[in-house]
Design an enzyme around this catalytic site. Structure first.
Site, PDB file in Angstrom:
ATOM      1  N   GLU A  50       1.018  -1.473   0.104  1.00 44.10           N
ATOM      2  CA  GLU A  50       0.187  -0.134   0.207  1.00 44.10           C
ATOM      3  C   GLU A  50       0.632   0.975  -0.038  1.00 44.10           C
ATOM      4  OE1 GLU A  50      -2.697   0.441   3.511  1.00 44.10           O
ATOM      5  OE2 GLU A  50      -2.493   2.750   2.669  1.00 44.10           O
ATOM      6  N   ARG A  54       0.523  10.170   0.158  1.00 46.91           N
ATOM      7  CA  ARG A  54       0.972  12.009   1.031  1.00 46.91           C
ATOM      8  C   ARG A  54       1.699  12.515   0.890  1.00 46.91           C
ATOM      9  NH1 ARG A  54       1.677   9.412   6.786  1.00 46.91           N
ATOM     10  NH2 ARG A  54       0.289   7.711   7.140  1.00 46.91           N
ATOM     11  N   LYS A 138     -11.095  -0.793   7.140  1.00 48.97           N
ATOM     12  CA  LYS A 138      -9.361  -1.136   7.871  1.00 48.97           C
ATOM     13  C   LYS A 138     -10.238  -0.482   9.289  1.00 48.97           C
ATOM     14  CE  LYS A 138      -6.146   2.476   7.589  1.00 48.97           C
ATOM     15  NZ  LYS A 138      -4.648   2.786   6.348  1.00 48.97           N
TER      16      LYS A 138
HETATM   17  O1  LIG Z   1      -2.002   7.839   5.336  1.00 48.26           O
HETATM   18  C1  LIG Z   1      -2.979   6.446   5.542  1.00 48.26           C
HETATM   19  O2  LIG Z   1      -4.040   6.172   4.737  1.00 48.26           O
HETATM   20  C2  LIG Z   1      -2.998   6.226   6.662  1.00 48.26           C
HETATM   21  O3  LIG Z   1      -4.516   5.862   7.497  1.00 48.26           O
HETATM   22  C3  LIG Z   1      -2.491   5.815   8.103  1.00 48.26           C
HETATM   23  C4  LIG Z   1      -1.295   4.435   7.583  1.00 48.26           C
HETATM   24  O4  LIG Z   1      -2.197   3.258   7.434  1.00 48.26           O
HETATM   25  C5  LIG Z   1      -0.770   4.536   9.293  1.00 48.26           C
HETATM   26  O5  LIG Z   1      -0.041   5.488   8.984  1.00 48.26           O
HETATM   27  C6  LIG Z   1       0.114   3.236   9.575  1.00 48.26           C
HETATM   28  O6  LIG Z   1       0.607   3.111  10.385  1.00 48.26           O
HETATM   29  P1  LIG Z   1       1.873   3.308  11.585  1.00 48.26           P
HETATM   30  O7  LIG Z   1       1.939   1.150  11.151  1.00 48.26           O
HETATM   31  O8  LIG Z   1       1.767   2.735  12.970  1.00 48.26           O
HETATM   32  O9  LIG Z   1       2.425   3.463  10.744  1.00 48.26           O
END
Ligand SMILES: O=C(O)C(=O)C[C@H](O)[C@H](O)COP(=O)(O)O
Length: 216
Positions: A50, A54, A138
């Site tokens: 994925e 961003r 999700k």
């Molecule tokens: O950008 C997106 O669409 C999100 O929803 C955020 C990500 O899923 C998280 O940032 C992953 O989380 P971590 O594994 O804690 O880094």
């Protein structure tokens, strides 16, 4: 000398949750990193990737992985609007993931023709999506929103819903999620540490991916 056979393309699927037990969440600053990074994840046993929308290079990263790593299944994360749905699909995203969901976004993801995982963090949001015929979601931000105990509680009244918990998931807490009947896979970025990406240490990414692929 016989030529190396081409890698087999990943199969098509309607279910994002069935692709792999762990869904790596990638933030690509340099699109040139996308291909070696995806190859390292696949070599470690994680074939779904994925790429979050961003960063400025995210769509180029999706395009590059799609063109050069056919054994990976590349999707887009941080899909938050019809515009980002269209951009992701045009770049070749084979699935879409959103951190939260609205009616507008749901309609756009549905119309995209690719599998999608809309984000939820409450029981009411889960029920709203079930009413619309969506069963895969999700759970975000997983740890902050109640973690594995929250999902375990939902499995009683809302057993049809299945989740990919993401946000704060780590090798330490992933097994508790993966043991739940309503969890199909977990998502996270822990196999892509910022210092490993900065150093282009793809061997380390592959090692962490391999450990992650053995969590279930
Ligand atoms: O950008 C997106 O669409 C999100 O929803 C955020 C990500 O899923 C998280 O940032 C992953 O989380 P971590 O594994 O804690 O880094």
């Amino acid at each position: 000398m016989s030529p190396t056979p081409p890698p087999s393309p990943a199969p098509a699927t309607d279910s994002v949750l069935e692709l792999a037990p762990v869904l790596p969440v990638v933030v690509v600053d340099d699109p040139a990193d996308a291909v070696p990074l995806a190859r390292a994840l696949v070599a470690g046993g994680l074939r779904a990737v994925e790429v979050t929308l961003r960063t400025a290079g995210a769509l180029d990263a999706i395009r590059a992985i799609g063109a050069e790593v056919p054994e990976a299944v590349v999707g887009a994360g941080t899909v938050v609007s019809p515009r980002t749905v269209d951009a992701a699909v045009a770049a070749g995203a084979r699935f879409l993931v959103s951190p939260a969901c609205t009616e507008t976004l749901l309609l756009a993801m549905r119309a995209s023709g690719v599998p999608f995982l809309p984000g939820v963090s409450t029981a009411s949001e889960v029920l709203t999506l079930l009413e619309r015929g969506v069963r895969e979601m999700k759970f975000f931000p997983a740890e902050a929103a109640g973690g594995a105990p929250y999902l375990k509680s939902l499995a009683g009244p809302l057993p049809q819903a299945r989740f990919c918990p993401t946000g704060g998931v780590s090798p330490a807490n992933a097994p508790a999620y993966l043991a739940l009947p309503n969890v199909g896979c977990v998502g996270g970025s822990w196999m892509l540490p910022a210092d490993a990406l900065a150093a282009k240490d793809w061997d380390r990414v592959e090692r962490l991916a391999r450990e992650a692929s053995r969590l279930r």
